[in-house]
Design a protein around this motif. Structure first.
Motif, PDB file in Angstrom:
ATOM      1  N   ALA A   8       0.849  -1.193   0.000  1.00 41.70           N
ATOM      2  CA  ALA A   8       0.000   0.000   0.000  1.00 41.70           C
ATOM      3  C   ALA A   8       0.888   1.248   0.000  1.00 41.70           C
ATOM      4  CB  ALA A   8      -0.908   0.001   1.225  1.00 41.70           C
ATOM      5  N   PRO A   9       0.499   2.301  -0.709  1.00 44.83           N
ATOM      6  CA  PRO A   9       1.354   3.485  -0.872  1.00 44.83           C
ATOM      7  C   PRO A   9       1.833   4.115   0.429  1.00 44.83           C
ATOM      8  CG  PRO A   9      -0.516   3.592  -2.361  1.00 44.83           C
ATOM      9  CD  PRO A   9      -0.759   2.421  -1.460  1.00 44.83           C
ATOM     10  N   GLN A  10       0.963   4.145   1.454  1.00 41.07           N
ATOM     11  CA  GLN A  10       1.350   4.820   2.699  1.00 41.07           C
ATOM     12  C   GLN A  10       2.490   4.136   3.424  1.00 41.07           C
ATOM     13  OE1 GLN A  10      -1.583   3.327   2.199  1.00 41.07           O
ATOM     14  NE2 GLN A  10      -2.349   2.268   4.019  1.00 41.07           N
ATOM     15  N   PHE A  11       2.766   2.879   3.097  1.00 42.97           N
ATOM     16  CA  PHE A  11       3.883   2.169   3.716  1.00 42.97           C
ATOM     17  C   PHE A  11       5.174   2.288   2.897  1.00 42.97           C
ATOM     18  CE2 PHE A  11       0.208  -0.628   5.107  1.00 42.97           C
ATOM     19  CZ  PHE A  11       0.175  -0.123   6.398  1.00 42.97           C
ATOM     20  N   GLN A  12       5.075   2.895   1.712  1.00 39.23           N
ATOM     21  CA  GLN A  12       6.199   2.903   0.785  1.00 39.23           C
ATOM     22  C   GLN A  12       6.946   4.232   0.732  1.00 39.23           C
ATOM     23  OE1 GLN A  12       7.328   0.221  -1.167  1.00 39.23           O
ATOM     24  NE2 GLN A  12       5.947  -0.971   0.119  1.00 39.23           N
ATOM     25  N   THR A  13       6.238   5.344   0.677  1.00 37.85           N
ATOM     26  CA  THR A  13       6.882   6.651   0.523  1.00 37.85           C
ATOM     27  C   THR A  13       6.371   7.641   1.556  1.00 37.85           C
ATOM     28  OG1 THR A  13       5.229   7.546  -1.014  1.00 37.85           O
ATOM     29  CG2 THR A  13       7.036   6.231  -1.963  1.00 37.85           C
ATOM     30  N   PHE A  18       2.201  10.935   4.348  1.00 39.52           N
ATOM     31  CA  PHE A  18       1.632  12.210   4.809  1.00 39.52           C
ATOM     32  C   PHE A  18       0.217  12.388   4.282  1.00 39.52           C
ATOM     33  CE2 PHE A  18       5.740  13.529   6.366  1.00 39.52           C
ATOM     34  CZ  PHE A  18       5.435  14.487   7.335  1.00 39.52           C
ATOM     35  N   GLU A  19      -0.009  12.051   3.020  1.00 39.26           N
ATOM     36  CA  GLU A  19      -1.359  12.168   2.456  1.00 39.26           C
ATOM     37  C   GLU A  19      -2.344  11.285   3.210  1.00 39.26           C
ATOM     38  OE1 GLU A  19      -1.352  11.350  -1.687  1.00 39.26           O
ATOM     39  OE2 GLU A  19       0.034  12.994  -2.187  1.00 39.26           O
ATOM     40  N   TYR A  20      -1.917  10.067   3.542  1.00 36.93           N
ATOM     41  CA  TYR A  20      -2.793   9.121   4.240  1.00 36.93           C
ATOM     42  C   TYR A  20      -3.123   9.626   5.646  1.00 36.93           C
ATOM     43  CZ  TYR A  20      -4.364   4.770   6.416  1.00 36.93           C
ATOM     44  OH  TYR A  20      -5.088   3.829   7.091  1.00 36.93           O
ATOM     45  N   VAL A  21      -2.101  10.024   6.402  1.00 34.13           N
ATOM     46  CA  VAL A  21      -2.330  10.480   7.775  1.00 34.13           C
ATOM     47  C   VAL A  21      -3.160  11.763   7.790  1.00 34.13           C
ATOM     48  CG1 VAL A  21      -1.220  11.295   9.892  1.00 34.13           C
ATOM     49  CG2 VAL A  21      -0.242   9.361   8.633  1.00 34.13           C
ATOM     50  N   ARG A  52       9.962  21.675   4.263  1.00 33.65           N
ATOM     51  CA  ARG A  52       9.733  20.337   4.806  1.00 33.65           C
ATOM     52  C   ARG A  52       8.453  19.740   4.230  1.00 33.65           C
ATOM     53  NH1 ARG A  52       8.615  20.492  10.485  1.00 33.65           N
ATOM     54  NH2 ARG A  52       8.398  22.756  10.321  1.00 33.65           N
ATOM     55  N   LEU A  53       8.474  18.433   4.057  1.00 34.62           N
ATOM     56  CA  LEU A  53       7.310  17.735   3.525  1.00 34.62           C
ATOM     57  C   LEU A  53       6.123  17.908   4.459  1.00 34.62           C
ATOM     58  CD1 LEU A  53       6.335  15.806   1.287  1.00 34.62           C
ATOM     59  CD2 LEU A  53       7.006  13.910   2.757  1.00 34.62           C
ATOM     60  N   GLY A  54       4.970  18.242   3.883  1.00 36.75           N
ATOM     61  CA  GLY A  54       3.734  18.341   4.660  1.00 36.75           C
ATOM     62  C   GLY A  54       3.584  19.609   5.471  1.00 36.75           C
ATOM     63  N   LEU A  55       4.446  20.616   5.228  1.00 35.97           N
ATOM     64  CA  LEU A  55       4.405  21.838   6.031  1.00 35.97           C
ATOM     65  C   LEU A  55       3.266  22.750   5.573  1.00 35.97           C
ATOM     66  CD1 LEU A  55       5.936  23.308   8.323  1.00 35.97           C
ATOM     67  CD2 LEU A  55       7.214  24.531   6.535  1.00 35.97           C
ATOM     68  N   HIS A  56       2.499  23.255   6.554  1.00 39.79           N
ATOM     69  CA  HIS A  56       1.404  24.191   6.299  1.00 39.79           C
ATOM     70  C   HIS A  56       1.649  25.476   7.076  1.00 39.79           C
ATOM     71  CE1 HIS A  56      -0.414  20.339   5.182  1.00 39.79           C
ATOM     72  NE2 HIS A  56      -1.359  21.004   4.532  1.00 39.79           N
ATOM     73  N   HIS A  81       6.277   6.909   7.105  1.00 39.09           N
ATOM     74  CA  HIS A  81       5.831   5.634   6.521  1.00 39.09           C
ATOM     75  C   HIS A  81       6.349   4.443   7.327  1.00 39.09           C
ATOM     76  CE1 HIS A  81       9.836   5.814   4.587  1.00 39.09           C
ATOM     77  NE2 HIS A  81       9.711   4.521   4.340  1.00 39.09           N
ATOM     78  N   LEU A  82       7.486   4.622   8.043  1.00 39.51           N
ATOM     79  CA  LEU A  82       7.970   3.560   8.926  1.00 39.51           C
ATOM     80  C   LEU A  82       7.131   3.497  10.207  1.00 39.51           C
ATOM     81  CD1 LEU A  82      11.840   3.960   8.528  1.00 39.51           C
ATOM     82  CD2 LEU A  82      10.295   2.396   7.336  1.00 39.51           C
ATOM     83  N   TRP A  83       6.697   4.643  10.685  1.00 36.41           N
ATOM     84  CA  TRP A  83       5.765   4.669  11.810  1.00 36.41           C
ATOM     85  C   TRP A  83       4.517   3.841  11.471  1.00 36.41           C
ATOM     86  CZ3 TRP A  83       5.268   6.226  16.763  1.00 36.41           C
ATOM     87  CH2 TRP A  83       6.186   7.136  17.297  1.00 36.41           C
ATOM     88  N   LEU A  84       3.970   4.060  10.291  1.00 32.84           N
ATOM     89  CA  LEU A  84       2.742   3.362   9.888  1.00 32.84           C
ATOM     90  C   LEU A  84       2.966   1.864   9.776  1.00 32.84           C
ATOM     91  CD1 LEU A  84       1.295   5.810   7.195  1.00 32.84           C
ATOM     92  CD2 LEU A  84       0.677   5.618   9.617  1.00 32.84           C
ATOM     93  N   GLN A  85       4.149   1.462   9.332  1.00 34.79           N
ATOM     94  CA  GLN A  85       4.455   0.038   9.257  1.00 34.79           C
ATOM     95  C   GLN A  85       4.446  -0.604  10.640  1.00 34.79           C
ATOM     96  OE1 GLN A  85       8.076  -0.822   7.112  1.00 34.79           O
ATOM     97  NE2 GLN A  85       7.512   0.468   5.370  1.00 34.79           N
ATOM     98  N   ILE A  86       5.085   0.046  11.615  1.00 32.55           N
ATOM     99  CA  ILE A  86       5.152  -0.520  12.971  1.00 32.55           C
ATOM    100  C   ILE A  86       3.784  -0.502  13.646  1.00 32.55           C
ATOM    101  CG2 ILE A  86       6.257  -0.365  15.224  1.00 32.55           C
ATOM    102  CD1 ILE A  86       8.065  -1.300  12.934  1.00 32.55           C
TER     103      ILE A  86
END
Length: 314
Positions: A8-13, A18-21, A52-56, A81-86
């Motif tokens: 699944a994409p959220q576990f890969q990049t 960020f989009e998933y969370v 930074r990625l995901g910065l608002h 994405h490693l957080w989501l894997q664990i």
């Protein structure tokens, strides 16, 4: 054809993570953690080359933020994405995921792996403390003993040197566990009264501490283990009286604590209890598969930021 859940994409990049969370934690768009602004016209996603990625940025308070802020992810150097894997692995592993295993999988320090696990357990900790049971429902109550209290002498045949756990399990529903000082009515009664609806059918073993307490509920079923009695049918209500459900919960809990985690300091026991309660309450029978369970854990990350010092102290 076999297909790994980790495809699944959220576990890969990181971008997909960020989009998933963000889609789960901000279903109606970004929310500023500084001032609470939800006006999407006053919040913009920054996209510079060095951003930074995901910065608002919030144009109400001029603050900058990402979806990590105010969650268990805040100040973590671990990729999202490693957080989501664990998180997925901890939710899918019935008896838990050892710190050593996390450390090997992520090639990180033991300190990082240990802290990571405790922050995920904090996300699993439920906030809904509404009473269990109700009219027509049965709730089983029992205690068990695990680990060892520091500095307390071990005596054969006694459990006073172990940590005491009280668990309430609604038949067909959720589990709720508590680390208590001793298995006495003074420690048990207030928890049972607060967490079980009085309309429920209470089920316990033959311990004297439940005799008077049982009269406060619509019915009190008792199994006498001293006579090797483990289940029987109450012919007036056609209800099976037993504590087999809560004992089944303890079977999984102890296999995890002894076989996977092996050692747990008393100050951390409440988080391990939250982990086993979470997986039991959101099991297949209640409509949750591994993916849904992991998503439910993700929804619990908000407002639960932990520092290493706070976690180490319990």
């Amino acid at each position: 054809m076999a297909n790994s859940v980790f495809n699944a994409p959220q576990f890969q990049t990181e971008e997909a993570a960020f989009e998933y969370v963000e889609s789960k934690l901000w279903p109606n768009g970004p929310v500023c953690p500084h001032c609470g602004n939800t006006d999407q016209a006053r919040i913009r996603k920054l996209a510079g080359k060095t951003t930074r990625l995901g910065l608002h940025k919030c144009y109400e308070c001029k603050g900058q933020f990402t979806v990590r802020q105010g969650t268990i992810f805040e100040s973590s150097h671990l990729a999202l994405h490693l957080w989501l894997q664990i998180i997925h692995l901890m939710c899918a592993s019935k008896k838990g995921l050892a710190t050593n295993q996390i450390q090997r999988m992520l090639s990180c320090s033991m300190k990082t792996a240990w802290f990571l696990g405790h922050r995920i357990r904090e996300a699993m900790r439920g906030g809904d403390l509404g009473p269990l049971g109700g009219s027509g429902s049965a709730v089983e109550v029992d205690e068990t003993f695990v680990g060892r209290k520091q500095g307390v002498e071990v005596k054969p045949g006694w459990a006073h040197h172990k940590n005491t756990v009280l668990t309430l399990v609604e038949q067909g529903g959720e589990a709720r566990s508590f680390h208590i000082e001793n298995a006495t009515k003074e420690h048990i009664a207030p928890i049972v009264r607060e967490n079980i609806a009085c309309e429920s059918h209470l089920m316990t073993d033959e311990a004297k501490r439940y005799e008077r307490l049982g009269k406060e509920f619509s019915a009190h079923g008792v199994v006498d283990h001293s006579r090797e009695e483990y289940a029987y049918t109450d012919h007036q209500t056609d209800i099976t009286i037993s504590t087999n459900t809560v004992e089944g919960f303890y079977s999984i809990f102890k296999r995890g604590m002894i076989g996977i985690y092996q050692h747990c300091g008393e100050q951390h026991l409440h988080r391990y209890l939250a982990e086993f309660d979470f997986r039991y309450s959101y099991r297949i029978k209640t409509g949750y598969d591994d993916a849904a369970r992991a998503e439910r854990a993700l929804m619990g990350v908000k407002g639960k930021r932990l520092t290493y010092e706070t976690t180490a102290q319990g």
